[in-house]
Write a protein that holds these residues in place. Structure first.
Motif, mmCIF file in Angstrom:
data_model
loop_
_atom_site.group_PDB
_atom_site.id
_atom_site.type_symbol
_atom_site.label_atom_id
_atom_site.label_comp_id
_atom_site.label_asym_id
_atom_site.label_seq_id
_atom_site.Cartn_x
_atom_site.Cartn_y
_atom_site.Cartn_z
ATOM 1 N N SER A 47 0.837 -1.197 0.000
ATOM 2 C CA SER A 47 0.000 0.000 0.000
ATOM 3 C C SER A 47 0.872 1.248 0.000
ATOM 4 O O SER A 47 1.377 1.668 1.036
ATOM 5 C CB SER A 47 -0.918 0.005 1.226
ATOM 6 O OG SER A 47 -1.720 -1.157 1.256
ATOM 7 N N SER A 48 1.049 1.804 -1.146
ATOM 8 C CA SER A 48 1.858 3.016 -1.258
ATOM 9 C C SER A 48 1.470 3.762 -2.517
ATOM 10 O O SER A 48 1.126 3.149 -3.538
ATOM 11 C CB SER A 48 3.351 2.660 -1.300
ATOM 12 O OG SER A 48 4.142 3.799 -1.575
ATOM 13 N N GLY A 49 1.517 5.071 -2.455
ATOM 14 C CA GLY A 49 1.240 5.876 -3.632
ATOM 15 C C GLY A 49 2.455 6.039 -4.518
ATOM 16 O O GLY A 49 2.376 6.634 -5.593
ATOM 17 N N ARG A 50 3.587 5.504 -4.063
ATOM 18 C CA ARG A 50 4.829 5.577 -4.835
ATOM 19 C C ARG A 50 4.977 4.296 -5.649
ATOM 20 O O ARG A 50 5.201 3.210 -5.096
ATOM 21 C CB ARG A 50 6.026 5.769 -3.901
ATOM 22 C CG ARG A 50 7.345 5.974 -4.638
ATOM 23 C CD ARG A 50 8.448 6.359 -3.653
ATOM 24 N NE ARG A 50 9.748 6.499 -4.303
ATOM 25 C CZ ARG A 50 10.142 7.554 -4.994
ATOM 26 N NH1 ARG A 50 9.326 8.586 -5.124
ATOM 27 N NH2 ARG A 50 11.328 7.613 -5.543
ATOM 28 N N ILE A 51 4.885 4.398 -6.940
ATOM 29 C CA ILE A 51 4.963 3.240 -7.832
ATOM 30 C C ILE A 51 6.408 3.076 -8.297
ATOM 31 O O ILE A 51 6.890 3.821 -9.158
ATOM 32 C CB ILE A 51 4.034 3.408 -9.052
ATOM 33 C CG1 ILE A 51 2.616 3.793 -8.605
ATOM 34 C CG2 ILE A 51 4.025 2.139 -9.890
ATOM 35 C CD1 ILE A 51 1.968 2.781 -7.703
ATOM 36 N N ILE A 52 7.110 2.107 -7.723
ATOM 37 C CA ILE A 52 8.506 1.859 -8.120
ATOM 38 C C ILE A 52 8.493 0.920 -9.335
ATOM 39 O O ILE A 52 8.918 -0.238 -9.268
ATOM 40 C CB ILE A 52 9.328 1.278 -6.956
ATOM 41 C CG1 ILE A 52 8.615 0.076 -6.312
ATOM 42 C CG2 ILE A 52 9.601 2.339 -5.920
ATOM 43 C CD1 ILE A 52 9.466 -0.646 -5.279
ATOM 44 N N TRP A 53 8.063 1.458 -10.454
ATOM 45 C CA TRP A 53 7.784 0.630 -11.622
ATOM 46 C C TRP A 53 9.041 0.000 -12.219
ATOM 47 O O TRP A 53 9.003 -1.150 -12.677
ATOM 48 C CB TRP A 53 7.062 1.460 -12.689
ATOM 49 C CG TRP A 53 7.861 2.598 -13.259
ATOM 50 C CD1 TRP A 53 7.909 3.877 -12.800
ATOM 51 C CD2 TRP A 53 8.746 2.538 -14.391
ATOM 52 N NE1 TRP A 53 8.756 4.637 -13.561
ATOM 53 C CE2 TRP A 53 9.286 3.845 -14.555
ATOM 54 C CE3 TRP A 53 9.119 1.544 -15.277
ATOM 55 C CZ2 TRP A 53 10.181 4.153 -15.564
ATOM 56 C CZ3 TRP A 53 10.028 1.847 -16.287
ATOM 57 C CH2 TRP A 53 10.534 3.137 -16.425
ATOM 58 N N LEU A 54 10.166 0.720 -12.193
ATOM 59 C CA LEU A 54 11.379 0.162 -12.779
ATOM 60 C C LEU A 54 11.923 -0.976 -11.909
ATOM 61 O O LEU A 54 12.370 -2.003 -12.428
ATOM 62 C CB LEU A 54 12.442 1.247 -12.945
ATOM 63 C CG LEU A 54 13.698 0.821 -13.706
ATOM 64 C CD1 LEU A 54 13.352 0.336 -15.111
ATOM 65 C CD2 LEU A 54 14.713 1.968 -13.772
ATOM 66 N N SER A 55 11.876 -0.805 -10.603
ATOM 67 C CA SER A 55 12.306 -1.874 -9.695
ATOM 68 C C SER A 55 11.442 -3.107 -9.884
ATOM 69 O O SER A 55 11.939 -4.242 -9.927
ATOM 70 C CB SER A 55 12.228 -1.401 -8.241
ATOM 71 O OG SER A 55 13.109 -0.334 -7.997
#
Length: 335
Positions: A47-55
């Motif tokens: 649950s986070s608004g930070r999308i670490i898409w590359l990771s």
């Protein structure tokens, strides 16, 4: 891995339908408990608004490619250890070592300073229910239940469309595994939740390494199990939900192999087989931590929260698996 392999090599979607059923059941179970007030669905590690898409993408690619080389993902490795596979035992140690190095060691520094820096911050949140709450004004518990019924129900319906899936074994695999995921959410999010810790006076989730609500996952817990075994005399090292489930899968597999008389010792075939499994284990350890989960951690537990990061990680895992199969075919053709 088996589900992707069946699609690529045989065009069979039966095992993928099992996976879809499991995800659907887990979604409805997770957000159903949130609607009932048993757990707080906003307190998970996903649950986070930070999308670490590359990771998520890079880690997923590494994990998917590695699990093909290592003859299975983390959970399959544990199952095979219980059934007598010595090479899976080697995979476990290598995977756990690289996972810990990516959590706390040299690869952690590299991860934090590279892929983790590439992210997108979404004010509405990083999951479908959060978007419903933000844009339509629904209460969080209602948003979660509505989204789970729509997406999870669609996955369950799709799974049931497959004639080959509608067997006692198929239904047990799909519904049973989804129920286990939901049950683990209840254990960590309800049974293990303390509203006010007597020492800190803050709310806390007991027995999880992240300090937040968790369900089944295997990459990081493998590392934490090695950490617990090595530093056993350190009283700060406690058995957590993840560590115990790693042991539980091995024990359960061992008991089943004895009951079915399928237990047998298994070793590496040759030097190439050894090298491929070592490389695959390393990729899974690094990739699983980078993507914040494995095929179970992101592919079931993460997707049950309708997390966008989980969806990206699972996409990466599937692409990585396909590339792994292509690599194996190339090796065979070269030989």
């Amino acid at each position: 891995m088996g589900a992707v392999s069946d699609i690529v090599n045989m065009g069979s979607w039966t095992r993928m339908r099992m996976w879809g059923m499991a995800v659907g059941v887990a979604m409805i179970g997770f957000y159903g408990m949130g609607w009932l007030g048993w757990i707080d669905t906003g307190k998970t590690i996903y649950s986070s608004g930070r999308i670490i898409w590359l990771s998520a993408l890079v880690g997923g690619l590494l994990f998917g490619f590695g699990m093909v080389l290592a003859s299975g993902c983390g959970s399959k490795t544990l199952v095979r250890i219980g059934a007598g596979s010595l090479k899976s035992l080697v995979v476990f140690f290598v995977m756990g070592f690289f996972a810990f190095a990516t959590l706390r060691g040299v690869f952690a520094v590299l991860r934090v300073n590279t892929v983790d820096k590439v992210a997108v911050d979404i004010a509405a949140g990083g999951s479908v229910p959060m978007w419903l709450t933000q844009f339509f004004g629904f209460a969080p518990d209602v948003s979660g239940l509505v989204a789970a019924l729509l997406v999870g129900g669609a996955l369950m319906f799709w799974a049931l469309l497959g004639k080959d899936f509608r067997t006692p074994d198929g239904l047990l695999a799909g519904v049973g595994l989804g129920a286990v995921i939901a049950w683990m959410w209840w254990i960590s999010g309800h049974l293990g939740f303390v509203p006010e810790h007597p020492e800190t006076l803050e709310s806390v989730y007991l027995a999880t390494n992240s300090g937040r609500m968790e369900s089944l996952t295997f990459t990081a817990p493998m590392a934490y199990l090695l950490d617990w075994l090595i530093f056993y005399s350190d009283t700060s090292k406690v058995l957590t939900l993840g560590v115990v489930t790693v042991v539980g899968v091995v024990v359960g597999s061992f008991v089943q192999s004895l009951l079915s008389r399928s237990f047998r010792w298994e070793g590496f075939r040759d030097t190439q087989d050894t090298a491929l499994h070592l490389a695959g284990a390393a990729c899974m350890g690094v990739g699983g931590v980078t993507a914040m989960g494995c095929t179970v951690g992101q592919g079931l537990s993460g997707l049950s929260t309708l997390s966008l990061t989980s969806a990206i990680a699972v996409t990466g895992i599937m692409i990585g698996a396909v590339l792994g199969f292509r690599f194996q075919i190339w090796l065979l053709e070269r030989e």
